[in-house]
Enzyme design. Structure first.
Site, mmCIF file in Angstrom:
data_model
loop_
_atom_site.group_PDB
_atom_site.id
_atom_site.type_symbol
_atom_site.label_atom_id
_atom_site.label_comp_id
_atom_site.label_asym_id
_atom_site.label_seq_id
_atom_site.Cartn_x
_atom_site.Cartn_y
_atom_site.Cartn_z
ATOM 1 N N LYS A 118 0.734 -1.087 -0.173
ATOM 2 C CA LYS A 118 0.010 0.127 -0.146
ATOM 3 C C LYS A 118 0.732 1.287 -0.123
ATOM 4 C CE LYS A 118 -4.359 -1.367 1.451
ATOM 5 N NZ LYS A 118 -5.511 -1.599 2.382
ATOM 6 N N LYS A 200 -4.153 -11.074 -6.955
ATOM 7 C CA LYS A 200 -5.385 -11.076 -6.373
ATOM 8 C C LYS A 200 -6.481 -10.277 -6.886
ATOM 9 C CE LYS A 200 -5.264 -8.654 -2.233
ATOM 10 N NZ LYS A 200 -5.666 -8.214 -0.959
ATOM 11 N N LYS A 203 -10.344 -4.735 -4.339
ATOM 12 C CA LYS A 203 -11.597 -3.735 -4.457
ATOM 13 C C LYS A 203 -10.903 -2.532 -5.192
ATOM 14 C CE LYS A 203 -13.642 -4.928 0.110
ATOM 15 N NZ LYS A 203 -12.862 -4.712 1.083
HETATM 16 P P1 TYM Z 1 -10.623 -6.769 3.080
HETATM 17 O O1 TYM Z 1 -11.923 -5.656 3.323
HETATM 18 O O2 TYM Z 1 -9.789 -6.186 2.075
HETATM 19 O O3 TYM Z 1 -11.330 -8.102 2.643
HETATM 20 C C1 TYM Z 1 -12.263 -8.708 3.406
HETATM 21 C C2 TYM Z 1 -12.189 -10.271 3.349
HETATM 22 O O4 TYM Z 1 -11.905 -10.672 2.193
HETATM 23 C C3 TYM Z 1 -10.992 -11.350 1.975
HETATM 24 N N1 TYM Z 1 -10.250 -11.242 0.407
HETATM 25 C C4 TYM Z 1 -10.095 -12.421 -0.390
HETATM 26 N N2 TYM Z 1 -10.157 -13.668 -0.408
HETATM 27 C C5 TYM Z 1 -10.144 -14.512 -1.363
HETATM 28 N N3 TYM Z 1 -9.368 -13.813 -2.919
HETATM 29 C C6 TYM Z 1 -9.489 -12.497 -2.789
HETATM 30 N N4 TYM Z 1 -8.854 -12.051 -3.952
HETATM 31 C C7 TYM Z 1 -9.771 -11.684 -1.426
HETATM 32 N N5 TYM Z 1 -9.585 -10.180 -1.554
HETATM 33 C C8 TYM Z 1 -9.982 -10.073 -0.083
HETATM 34 C C9 TYM Z 1 -9.607 -10.850 2.875
HETATM 35 O O5 TYM Z 1 -8.805 -11.633 2.895
HETATM 36 C C10 TYM Z 1 -10.768 -10.603 3.937
HETATM 37 O O6 TYM Z 1 -10.791 -11.734 4.863
HETATM 38 N N6 TYM Z 1 -7.630 -6.276 7.212
HETATM 39 C C11 TYM Z 1 -8.939 -6.723 6.564
HETATM 40 C C12 TYM Z 1 -10.125 -6.364 7.393
HETATM 41 C C13 TYM Z 1 -10.037 -6.394 9.083
HETATM 42 C C14 TYM Z 1 -10.180 -7.562 9.682
HETATM 43 C C15 TYM Z 1 -9.976 -7.367 11.082
HETATM 44 C C16 TYM Z 1 -10.325 -9.180 9.445
HETATM 45 C C17 TYM Z 1 -9.949 -5.555 9.795
HETATM 46 N N7 TYM Z 1 -9.952 -6.088 11.118
HETATM 47 C C18 TYM Z 1 -10.075 -8.521 12.150
HETATM 48 C C19 TYM Z 1 -10.073 -10.041 10.157
HETATM 49 C C20 TYM Z 1 -10.311 -9.776 11.644
HETATM 50 C C21 TYM Z 1 -9.188 -6.337 5.229
HETATM 51 O O7 TYM Z 1 -8.621 -5.469 4.873
HETATM 52 O O8 TYM Z 1 -10.115 -6.988 4.489
#
Ligand code: TYM
Length: 338
Positions: A118, A200, A203
């Site tokens: 990032k 990957k 978003k």
């Molecule tokens: P975020 O918002 O980027 O994504 C949400 C969830 O989707 C999963 N994910 C994917 N899984 C498979 N293939 C992909 N291409 C893909 N892109 C995203 C992510 O692994 C996630 O599970 N830091 C986290 C949010 C967060 C969080 C937490 C998660 C904040 N606090 C506490 C677990 C526990 C994030 O940015 O997810």
């Protein structure tokens, strides 16, 4: 579940409201969030505090918090059973994050791959929040003493750090925090971009055909799959060691997850057929999967009163549990009770 007091294991996870969730979010995490409600006590959050580590348009962010929350309900998160709340409604997250930041090493945060990625992508705004982001994530999880955290593969390193922070804190102050474990379904843990299948699905991808949004219309979904990048080998087979096959491998993983067929079954279903037929079938299967979610979403997003009640109830229940943890932490580190 008005509170958590039985012997079930506790699940926590979060999603950023930075854009409409995509197919990778759904297959890698959200689908499991829904399924895990059967067996566990689940707590899920729309993590708006995390979102502002990258500059957001305030009115768009506000809209996306409501959209993401509504989509989680539409996918099948049951607010009567599960605690579903907006992170910013519960001040305990930011409070514990401060304490935990004093138990996290600079070097540990410097090694986070997501921080490095990032920082490269947003080189004009490498803020302190971007750096300490994983500490806030650790606070999210540890506040509820979660046993398992359902996530995609990209969150594995953050989860390991959460365990390290918890272990360090417990080592100084006694057994306060449960050590959380990442819950990762390997087959769908990394859904790839449709236009660059070695990256990957994300978003923030600006290429319009790279990702499938949960709210994309049927013809848009099918068109994106038809345009997805594959190879010139013209053979529907799975080989994870062949980088040339990254596009087809990804489509097979998606098709298998969506239809509940094994990869082998999918391969034999399309043996002798062309990529065009296969891409159309994957697109149709994904569109069929999202249709009921989209219908339910339209109903929920129109019901502002229901949404407000859900958010209020979720925040109150989250605050009750996390308040107990934070009070205990404050006591252990030596703060005076107020
Ligand atoms: P975020 O918002 O980027 O994504 C949400 C969830 O989707 C999963 N994910 C994917 N899984 C498979 N293939 C992909 N291409 C893909 N892109 C995203 C992510 O692994 C996630 O599970 N830091 C986290 C949010 C967060 C969080 C937490 C998660 C904040 N606090 C506490 C677990 C526990 C994030 O940015 O997810």
């Amino acid at each position: 579940m008005s509170d958590i007091q039985n012997n079930k294991k506790i699940i926590f996870s979060g999603i950023q409201p930075t854009n409409t969730p995509h197919l990778g979010n759904y297959l890698g995490a959200l689908k499991n969030w829904v399924a895990m409600q059967e067996e566990y006590d689940c707590i899920y959050s729309v993590v708006d505090l995390h979102a502002i580590t990258v500059r957001q348009d305030p009115s768009k962010l506000k809209k996306q918090i409501v959209e993401t929350y509504s989509l989680l309900l539409a996918m099948g998160i049951n607010p009567e059973k599960t605690i579903l709340f907006v992170q910013g409604h519960n001040p305990r997250h930011a409070e514990l994050a401060w304490v935990l930041s004093c138990y996290t090493q600079f070097g540990e945060l410097s090694r986070m791959v997501q921080f490095k990625d990032k920082s490269e992508k947003h080189s004009e705004n490498i803020n302190a929040g971007l750096f300490t982001y994983p500490v806030l994530q650790a606070a999210d999880i540890l506040l509820y003493n979660a046993d398992y955290v359902p996530v995609g593969a990209d969150q594995k390193q953050h989860l390991e750090l959460s365990r390290d922070i918890a272990t360090r804190f417990n080592g100084v102050h006694g057994d306060i925090f449960t050590l959380p474990e990442a819950y990762i379904i390997q087959a769908t843990s990394k859904i790839m971009s449709l236009s660059e299948p070695t990256k990957k699905m994300s978003k923030s991808d600006e290429k319009p055909h790279a990702s499938i949004s949960v709210l994309d219309e049927r013809d848009v979904i099918i068109k994106k799959f038809k345009r997805s990048v594959t190879d010139s080998l013209a053979e529907i087979s799975y080989d994870e060691n062949n980088i040339e096959k990254a596009g087809i491998n990804n489509l097979l993983s998606i098709y298998s997850a969506v239809t509940n067929k094994t990869i082998d079954e999918a391969v034999s279903e399309f043996s002798g057929k062309g990529y065009g037929d296969f891409k159309l079938a994957v697109g149709e299967a994904v569109a069929d999967m999202f249709k009921p979610v989209q219908d339910e979403y339209a109903r929920i997003i129109a019901d502002k009163k229901f949404l407000a009640n859900c958010m209020q109830d979720g925040a109150e229940r989250a605050m009750k549990i996390s308040g107990r943890t934070l009070r205990n932490v404050y006591k252990k580190v030596g703060f005076l009770e107020f």
